[in-house]
Design a protein around this motif. Sequence first.
Motif, mmCIF file in Angstrom:
data_model
loop_
_atom_site.group_PDB
_atom_site.id
_atom_site.type_symbol
_atom_site.label_atom_id
_atom_site.label_comp_id
_atom_site.label_asym_id
_atom_site.label_seq_id
_atom_site.Cartn_x
_atom_site.Cartn_y
_atom_site.Cartn_z
ATOM 1 N N ALA A 1 45.762 -81.576 53.727
ATOM 2 C CA ALA A 1 45.307 -82.738 52.819
ATOM 3 C C ALA A 1 46.178 -83.785 52.225
ATOM 4 O O ALA A 1 46.106 -85.036 51.896
ATOM 5 C CB ALA A 1 43.962 -82.100 51.825
ATOM 6 N N LEU A 2 47.276 -83.498 51.779
ATOM 7 C CA LEU A 2 48.269 -84.237 51.221
ATOM 8 C C LEU A 2 49.545 -84.681 52.625
ATOM 9 O O LEU A 2 49.556 -86.096 51.712
ATOM 10 C CB LEU A 2 49.724 -83.260 50.787
ATOM 11 N N LEU B 1 49.545 -81.108 44.113
ATOM 12 C CA LEU B 1 48.312 -81.743 44.283
ATOM 13 C C LEU B 1 48.467 -83.199 42.993
ATOM 14 O O LEU B 1 48.466 -83.815 43.099
ATOM 15 C CB LEU B 1 47.279 -81.027 44.332
ATOM 16 N N SER B 2 48.846 -82.446 41.745
ATOM 17 C CA SER B 2 48.437 -82.891 40.790
ATOM 18 C C SER B 2 49.107 -84.101 40.735
ATOM 19 O O SER B 2 49.356 -85.292 40.039
ATOM 20 C CB SER B 2 48.731 -82.147 39.293
ATOM 21 N N HIS B 3 50.460 -84.204 41.779
ATOM 22 C CA HIS B 3 51.491 -85.233 41.435
ATOM 23 C C HIS B 3 51.439 -86.484 42.211
ATOM 24 O O HIS B 3 51.078 -87.122 41.658
ATOM 25 C CB HIS B 3 52.995 -84.319 42.074
ATOM 26 N N THR B 4 50.913 -86.461 43.787
ATOM 27 C CA THR B 4 50.377 -86.541 44.704
ATOM 28 C C THR B 4 48.983 -87.722 43.567
ATOM 29 O O THR B 4 49.220 -88.524 43.860
ATOM 30 C CB THR B 4 49.915 -86.664 45.465
ATOM 31 N N ARG B 5 48.479 -86.952 43.264
ATOM 32 C CA ARG B 5 47.207 -87.739 42.786
ATOM 33 C C ARG B 5 47.234 -88.746 41.351
ATOM 34 O O ARG B 5 46.753 -89.937 41.312
ATOM 35 C CB ARG B 5 45.574 -86.589 41.948
ATOM 36 N N GLY B 6 48.645 -88.489 40.671
ATOM 37 C CA GLY B 6 48.785 -88.975 39.678
ATOM 38 C C GLY B 6 49.701 -90.254 40.089
ATOM 39 O O GLY B 6 49.045 -92.050 39.799
ATOM 40 N N ILE B 7 50.504 -90.593 41.883
ATOM 41 C CA ILE B 7 51.024 -91.451 41.905
ATOM 42 C C ILE B 7 49.893 -92.092 42.555
ATOM 43 O O ILE B 7 49.966 -93.582 42.544
ATOM 44 C CB ILE B 7 52.023 -91.281 43.146
ATOM 45 N N LEU B 8 48.840 -91.551 43.377
ATOM 46 C CA LEU B 8 48.043 -92.203 43.564
ATOM 47 C C LEU B 8 46.773 -92.981 42.545
ATOM 48 O O LEU B 8 46.343 -94.619 42.902
ATOM 49 C CB LEU B 8 46.092 -91.774 44.925
ATOM 50 N N LEU B 9 46.407 -92.310 41.385
ATOM 51 C CA LEU B 9 45.749 -93.091 40.671
ATOM 52 C C LEU B 9 46.882 -94.633 39.547
ATOM 53 O O LEU B 9 46.083 -95.680 39.043
ATOM 54 C CB LEU B 9 45.564 -92.485 39.385
ATOM 55 N N GLN B 10 48.043 -94.401 40.061
ATOM 56 C CA GLN B 10 48.777 -95.530 39.175
ATOM 57 C C GLN B 10 48.401 -96.460 39.887
ATOM 58 O O GLN B 10 48.617 -97.711 40.082
ATOM 59 C CB GLN B 10 50.364 -94.956 39.313
ATOM 60 N N ARG B 11 48.701 -96.261 41.523
ATOM 61 C CA ARG B 11 48.403 -97.506 42.648
ATOM 62 C C ARG B 11 47.498 -98.186 42.645
ATOM 63 O O ARG B 11 46.863 -99.464 42.326
ATOM 64 C CB ARG B 11 48.416 -96.814 43.866
ATOM 65 N N LEU C 1 42.754 -90.960 47.710
ATOM 66 C CA LEU C 1 42.215 -89.609 46.196
ATOM 67 C C LEU C 1 41.188 -89.159 46.734
ATOM 68 O O LEU C 1 41.162 -87.758 46.330
ATOM 69 C CB LEU C 1 41.920 -90.791 44.753
ATOM 70 N N ALA C 2 40.105 -89.554 47.941
ATOM 71 C CA ALA C 2 39.750 -88.748 47.704
ATOM 72 C C ALA C 2 39.108 -87.684 48.554
ATOM 73 O O ALA C 2 38.936 -86.353 48.667
ATOM 74 C CB ALA C 2 37.977 -89.500 48.999
ATOM 75 N N VAL C 3 40.230 -87.262 49.423
ATOM 76 C CA VAL C 3 41.022 -86.421 50.547
ATOM 77 C C VAL C 3 41.627 -85.276 49.564
ATOM 78 O O VAL C 3 41.067 -84.466 49.580
ATOM 79 C CB VAL C 3 42.386 -87.023 51.278
ATOM 80 N N LEU C 4 41.645 -85.799 48.412
ATOM 81 C CA LEU C 4 42.683 -84.519 47.775
ATOM 82 C C LEU C 4 41.431 -84.201 46.417
ATOM 83 O O LEU C 4 42.091 -83.042 46.569
ATOM 84 C CB LEU C 4 44.126 -85.481 46.620
ATOM 85 N N LEU D 1 49.952 -90.706 54.269
ATOM 86 C CA LEU D 1 49.559 -91.915 55.476
ATOM 87 C C LEU D 1 48.947 -92.016 54.592
ATOM 88 O O LEU D 1 49.492 -93.434 55.366
ATOM 89 C CB LEU D 1 48.900 -90.367 56.569
ATOM 90 N N LEU D 2 47.469 -92.254 54.578
ATOM 91 C CA LEU D 2 46.418 -93.019 54.118
ATOM 92 C C LEU D 2 47.267 -93.840 53.061
ATOM 93 O O LEU D 2 47.458 -94.971 52.268
ATOM 94 C CB LEU D 2 45.055 -92.494 53.307
ATOM 95 N N GLN D 3 48.411 -92.849 51.849
ATOM 96 C CA GLN D 3 48.964 -94.259 51.259
ATOM 97 C C GLN D 3 49.861 -95.421 51.419
ATOM 98 O O GLN D 3 50.284 -96.407 51.153
ATOM 99 C CB GLN D 3 49.403 -93.036 50.223
#
Length: 620
Positions: free
Chosen positions: A164-165, A201-211, A181-184, A170-172
Motif C-alpha cells: 500500500a505504501l 503509514l501516518s507519516h505518508t498520510r500526513g504528506i498526502l493530506l498536506q498535498r 490516500l484511499a489506498v492507505l 507511485l500515485l503520489q
Amino acid sequence: MSQHLPTILDALWNNQDYRGLVHRFPVPTPAKAPLPELLHCLLLKGESHLQLEETVSARDTLLDAILVMEKRGRERRLPQMEFRALLGLIRANRLGGEPAKALQLLSRLRESRTVRTVVSEQELMLERGWSLLATGSDEAATVPRDLAEMGRCRLTTQGLLDLALLEAALLQREEFFSEALAVLSSLRDSAVIHLLSRARLSHTRGILLQRLQRYREASDSLERALAVYDHYQMQKRVIELRTLRARLLFQLGERQEAVRQLRTTRARAYELDLPLGSVLRVAEEFDCELSREGFPLRSLLATQAIPGFSPVIRELNDRIRQVAGSSLPVLILGETGVDKELTARAIHASSNRSQCELVTIHCPSLSETLFESTLFGHRRGAFTGATADRQGLAEQAEGGTLFLDEISEISPPIQAKLLRFLETGEYHVVGDNRVRRAEMRLLAASNHTYRGLLEDQGFRSDLLHRIAGAIIRLPSLQERREDIPLLLESWLLEWNAREGVRKIIAPAAIALLQNYHFPGNVRELRHLFQGAWEQASSNIRPEHFAIDRLPLPGAVRGNRCFEPGPLRQALSEFEKGYLQRTLQEVHFDKSHASRLLQISRQTLYTKLKQHGLLEAVLRG
C-alpha cells in the motif's frame, strides 16, 4: 554464548523494543557458539537497526552474519537465515541511498534461488519496487500489477502495508494524491500492523493530506507518527517531521509558532550532532515560501527586540513591549555589547512615534562643544570651524525619539542644559538667542548600574530621576548562554542570504562558543563568528575561530579567583554545575538529560539528591 540470550532478544523483538535490543544486549560471536542461535541473534540485531533506519549499523551486522555463514557453512546450511541476511542487506543499501547496489544484490539473490516460496518471491518483488522507485525508474509501476497476478491474499498484513505504501508513493509521484490516500485508508485501522509501520503509514498520510491542503488533518497525522519516532529515538525522522510540521503550522496561520518550532528543531539537530545540510536547506526553502507571502523568516526572527527564548530574554521582551506603549523616558542599563541600541530601536519601532525618526547620539565620541552643537545645532561663525549653519538633532527628532547612548559620559555643564531641555522642551541654537521648542521621547543608555549612576559624583541625580521614567536592564551574554545557538543561526541566515551561499556551523563550534565567557557580550560574539564565517568555505568548524581571543573557562583560568583545594571537592562542584547546566539546556526534561549524560534516570536522581538539586529540579 548465554543459552537465554536468543529468548531475551526474541522477547524484545516481539515487544518492538528495537532500541533495547540493539543496545542492551550485544551479540557475542565466539567460534564455538551454536550457529543457528548466533545467526538468529545477529539477524535480529540487524533487522532492529533496519527498523530504526540505522543503515550503517544494519549493514555491518548483516555482513557479520553473512561472513559467519560463509566461514561455518560446512556445519549446516541455513537457507532461510541466508535469505533474511541478504534481503536485509538489500534494504540497508536502498535505505542508505544506494538503490542501484540494492538492485544488483536483488538480481543475484533471485538468480541463486536461495528460497523458493511464494512469500519470499513477493518480498523480493516489493523490495525491487522500492529500489526502482528510488532510482526514478518507471518500471516500478509494474510491481503492484505483478504482485496482483501472484495473488495479494498470500501477503502478510505487513506485506500488504508495504505494498500500500509503495502504491501510494507511485500515485503520489503522478500527483494522484486522493487515490494514494484511499489506498492507505483501507489499512489505517488494522490492529495487526505494528507500531513503527503504523507510524510510517501516518507519516505518508500526513504528506498526502498536506498535498491536498487538508492541513489540520495532516498536522494530526504527522503528530501521531512523530510520537512513535520520538519513542524509538529515530532522531533524523523526528527532525524531518518537526520541520514539516512547522510548514503546516505556517499554512494554518500560526506563523509565530511555526518559526518557534523550526528554530527549536534546528537547535535539536545541533545538540544531537546530526548532519544539518538537509535541515538548513528545508529552512531556506521555508524562508522562500514565507518571503513570497510577504512574511520572510528573517523578519520573524527579528520580531523580538532581543532574539532568544531563554527566560531572561522572554521577560525582557515583555518589558520592552510594556514600555513601548507609554510616553515615559526610558533608561536602558547593561554591560558593553549587550545590544542597548537594538533595544532602543525596538522600543521606537513598537511605539506610536515609529512613523518619525529615531535619532542616535553616541555621547562619549563628542566633546562638550560638539555635543551641544550636535544636539541643538549652530549658526555660522558661532565658534571656530562653524563655517555654515547646522540643524540640530533635537530638531531632526521632532515628533520621534532621541536616543542618547552612554549618557553618563556627558559633562556637568551639558547635563544642566539637557535637564532644562527635557523639562521645558526649550533650547537655544549655538550662536542664536531665539528660544526654540522640540517635542520628542527620550531614550538613554549607560553601562553603569542605577546605583552606580546615583553614587557617581559627576552625574546629576535630578537628571537621572528625569531620564529614568522606566528602567530596562539587559542581561549579559553569560546570563543567556542558551541563546547562543539561536544568535548564530540568525546571523548565519542573514549572511548566507546576503552573499548567496549555503554555509552551516558544526555542533562542535557551537559547543566551543557556549563554553566561553565573552566580556564583550553579543558584540564580541558576533565579530568572532563573522571572522569564522568569512574563513570557512562551507562548514564552520572550531579551527575557524580565533581561539587565542577566547578566554579560558573560569575553572582553569590562571587568575586570582582560582583557589587550589581538595580534588574530591573540585570534582563534586564540577559535577553539580554540569548537571545544572545540562538540565537547563533541556528545560528540565529528566529523560532527555539522562540520555545525554548516558546514565539511567535513577542514577540521575541519586546524583541530584547528593548535590541538593532534586527539589529545585522537580519544581523546574
